[in-house]
Design an enzyme around this catalytic site. Structure first.
Site, PDB file in Angstrom:
ATOM      1  N   PRO A 104      62.383  78.680  27.884  1.00 30.65           N
ATOM      2  CA  PRO A 104      63.650  79.403  27.071  1.00 30.65           C
ATOM      3  C   PRO A 104      64.513  77.935  28.105  1.00 30.65           C
ATOM      4  CG  PRO A 104      62.754  80.646  28.854  1.00 30.65           C
ATOM      5  CD  PRO A 104      61.960  79.996  27.895  1.00 30.65           C
TER       6      PRO A 104
ATOM      7  N   CYS B  15      66.822  83.088  36.756  1.00 29.66           N
ATOM      8  CA  CYS B  15      67.671  81.232  36.496  1.00 29.66           C
ATOM      9  C   CYS B  15      68.861  81.639  37.467  1.00 29.66           C
ATOM     10  CB  CYS B  15      69.139  81.796  35.714  1.00 29.66           C
ATOM     11  SG  CYS B  15      70.339  81.273  35.042  1.00 29.66           S
TER      12      CYS B  15
ATOM     13  N   LYS C 246      59.787  86.084  33.738  1.00 27.75           N
ATOM     14  CA  LYS C 246      59.591  85.522  34.169  1.00 27.75           C
ATOM     15  C   LYS C 246      61.018  85.002  35.252  1.00 27.75           C
ATOM     16  CE  LYS C 246      60.626  80.455  33.287  1.00 27.75           C
ATOM     17  NZ  LYS C 246      61.161  79.803  34.767  1.00 27.75           N
TER      18      LYS C 246
ATOM     19  N   ASN D  60      54.894  77.236  36.311  1.00 35.01           N
ATOM     20  CA  ASN D  60      55.774  76.779  35.565  1.00 35.01           C
ATOM     21  C   ASN D  60      55.978  75.948  37.152  1.00 35.01           C
ATOM     22  OD1 ASN D  60      59.500  77.754  35.277  1.00 35.01           O
ATOM     23  ND2 ASN D  60      57.933  76.072  33.963  1.00 35.01           N
TER      24      ASN D  60
END
Length: 329
Positions: free
Chosen positions: A16, A101, A141, A202
């Site tokens: 995302p 983030c 995440k 990731n």
């Protein structure tokens, strides 16, 4: 890969990314081999305040299943209510919580990777989302921690697993690193060894070979691809070939790349209107031309796109003048 009650058809996941992974781009990536896609991050607070601009962000395509919606925030009641709204309106297969983030306006407000500074609150956020999700699997995440002196990912992951989180994606950088330096895959491997729920790797996956390598090195259940997909949604096909030990297909010829770009922009125009879609197309089209020699003029023309007519005009020019150009990879 099994996440709760949801079976993913492949271990290849599109990350995302705000301002990038809208419905149009996710549709293209699904068509080109992504096994699971997740929306841009959606503000739980905006959902609670019924912000009309936020609702379209969590729309899933008719064929985008299994598909996930990612929400962010740190207000406990709001995160629970936001998850319930996502469940009722978007009807996703999975709800993902953003705890990674690093953007200052998000993290410094205690959201995203800001939650890595308060593990108790991060757990209460997860509990709230699980309640609001009403049985839909909830994933997280995250990053390694706030900085190198505060690596908390393994401790937090164990706590989240105990609370009922169904899977965790780990980006091998801290918040402070942003996107600089090299992603540390060792912590992803340690997390996979420590948990019984799926772990998705990731960080620094820019090619099909990288995807296969991170899976081998970490033993992770899946790989989430972020910046490596810019201008190259074919990376999922390349990754699958690398995983299967087959020859890796190159990016298609320039003419075919342009056709896919135009299809993406047409989808975006239908979803969000021509003006917004074409403004956002500027960065995507420049990415599609990455590696094409002598493309500077056309990138300049792309920066002026405001209508689909502009898209068609520029595309015709690119195909006419650069169709024989060979990219560098």
């Amino acid at each position: 890969m099994q996440i709760g009650s949801v079976t993913l058809p492949s271990p290849l996941v599109l990350a995302p990314m705000a301002g990038v992974t809208d419905l149009a781009f996710r549709t293209i990536c699904r068509q080109l081999g992504a096994g699971y896609t997740i929306t841009e991050m959606v503000s739980a607070k905006a959902l609670c305040y019924q912000d009309k601009k936020t609702l379209p962000l969590m729309e899933l395509g008719a064929e985008e299943h299994p598909g996930g919606v990612q929400i962010f925030g740190s207000d406990i009641p709001c995160m629970e209510e936001g998850a319930a709204i996502v469940r009722e309106v978007a009807r996703p297969d999975i709800i993902d919580i953003n705890m990674g983030c690093p953007v200052p306006k998000v993290a410094n407000n205690g959201d995203g990777s800001g939650l890595l500074r308060d593990l108790d609150k991060a757990c209460r956020v997860a509990e709230a989302v699980i309640r609001g999700a009403g049985g839909i699997p909830v994933t997280v995440k995250m990053r390694l921690g706030w900085d190198k002196g505060n690596i908390v990912c393994l401790e937090l992951a164990r706590m989240l697993q105990d609370l009922g989180v169904a899977a965790i994606t780990l980006h091998g950088r801290t918040k402070v690193q942003m996107y600089a330096g090299t992603a540390n895959w060792d912590y992803i491997r340690e997390m996979k060894q420590a948990l019984s729920i799926p772990v998705i790797a990731n960080g620094d996956v820019f090619s099909g070979q990288d995807a296969a390598r991170i899976l081998r090195y970490t033993g992770a259940d899946g790989v989430m691809i972020a910046r490596g997909v810019f201008g190259n949604p074919w990376i999922f096909q390349q990754a699958q070939a690398a995983i299967d030990g087959k020859p890796i297909p190159p990016r298609p010829p320039l003419a075919q790349r342009c056709e896919i770009a135009v299809r993406q922009f047409e989808l975006a125009a239908r979803n969000k209107g021509e003006k917004i879609a074409c403004l956002e197309a500027r960065k995507h089209y420049a990415w599609y031309l990455k590696g094409v020699p002598y493309a500077g003029y056309w990138k300049g023309e792309i920066s002026k796109i405001t209508t689909l007519a502009d898209v068609y005009r520029v595309t015709a020019g690119i195909q006419r003048e650069l169709r024989d150009a060979q990219d560098d990879g």
